[in-house]
Scaffold this motif. Structure first.
Motif: not given
Length: 347
Positions: A59-62, A67-76, A90-91
């Protein structure tokens, strides 16, 4: 003076923080979208985790600034409310091991600063021997701090006549800087000694001193009624707890193009910080929450309107009078205090 240099643009960063096996960390790096050298607030940027050896990923957590964030289609999307330098992590978890891969991102303002000018409403006498560092109104009295070692003072001034009502001198080793008044206490900085002082607002009796934390130097002070703002000659404006005088955080002053590191004397009005630009006849209007420089006031020509003499120095000092709803500005060794109205330029 300290000059900030931003050396890490939005490129892949070799610095890797690791938890677990070092070899795991060396197999990964964070890369930002090609050509994305500057990212403005609310813009999106492509983020890619490079896996050099093709190791299996559990797994990879950003995280952005923890603060945790989510990539949408590889974009932040950079929706952070506070601008400036940010740390993206990136954890990475692979076969029971964990690595933390970090990249540094500079988030800029979304809009170009607006241009402002001024209109002189009134002119008042001012002590031409005052090397002005800080100005602030408190209960209709103008408080002023002056600089230079051996000549630094804190004073209460009748702004209508320029008469110094009360003053105290700092010890000769201190170079006086900005001030602010909160809860009947005057807080005053010194420049490079790492020390500030508190005074009783009525009598100017010294109440105590405090030491700086991580901030570089003492430049300007202001307050919003709850916390104190402090400039230090860098791109950072710090917040201080008035009870402990500890630094509780900072914002970085940025435009839509770059960081800016010359905020000097400060004044707070309705969510904005008005900051003299060091060595310039101009003033920035900064959003106190985000650090975005929203406007620049051109005070060109004002210096020519004061008495010219060999000790005349730069534009410095800004105070807001809430009852008159106007700003008061002057300079170091100027013989005039100007009451002005600030307004946005047309066209």
């Amino acid at each position: 003076m300290y000059k900030f240099k931003f050396s890490a643009a939005l490129a892949a960063i070799g610095l890797v923080l690791s938890c677990g096996e070092t070899d795991l960390s060396r197999n990964f790096s964070l890369e930002l979208e090609k050509g994305a050298k500057k990212i403005q607030q609310y813009q999106s940027v492509g983020v890619q985790l490079k896996n050099r050896e093709g190791l299996p990923l559990d797994s990879v957590v950003y995280f952005l600034e923890g603060q945790p964030v989510t990539l949408t289609d590889g974009k932040l999307t950079m929706a952070t409310p506070i601008l400036g330098t940010k740390h993206l992590q990136a954890h990475v978890f692979s076969e029971g091991q964990k690595a933390i891969i970090e990249a540094e991102i500079l988030v800029l303002a979304k809009e170009t600063p607006a241009l402002y000018t001024y209109e002189i409403l009134n002119s008042y006498p001012h002590d031409p021997k005052a090397f002005t560092q800080g100005l602030e109104f408190f209960k209709d009295t103008l408080y002023e701090s002056t600089g230079r070692r051996g000549a630094s003072t804190l004073r209460k001034v009748d702004f209508l006549t320029g008469e110094v009502l009360t003053d105290v001198a700092l010890d000769k080793q201190f170079f006086g800087e900005g001030l602010t008044v909160l809860n009947d206490t005057v807080y005053m900085l010194t420049w490079q000694s790492g020390t500030g002082f508190m005074f009783d607002a009525q009598t100017l009796r010294k109440l105590g001193s405090f030491e700086y934390g991580e901030s570089e130097e003492g430049w300007g002070l202001a307050n919003d009624g709850v916390q104190i703002f402090k400039s230090d000659g860098t791109q950072r404006i710090w917040t201080l707890d008035p009870g402990t005088l500890q630094e509780t955080g900072f914002v970085e002053t940025v435009t839509d193009k770059s960081v800016f590191n010359k905020a000097n004397e400060l004044e707070y009005v309705d969510g904005k910080l008005y900051a003299n630009v060091w060595q310039k006849e101009s003033m920035m209007i900064i959003d106190a929450t985000s650090g975005a420089i929203e406007g620049v006031v051109n005070f060109g020509g004002l210096k020519e309107k004061v008495g010219q003499h060999p000790d005349l120095d730069v534009f410095n000092g800004v105070a807001y009078h809430p009852g008159r709803k106007s700003f008061f500005v002057t300079g170091k060794n100027w013989d005039t205090l100007f009451e002005v109205r600030i307004f946005k330029r047309q066209g």
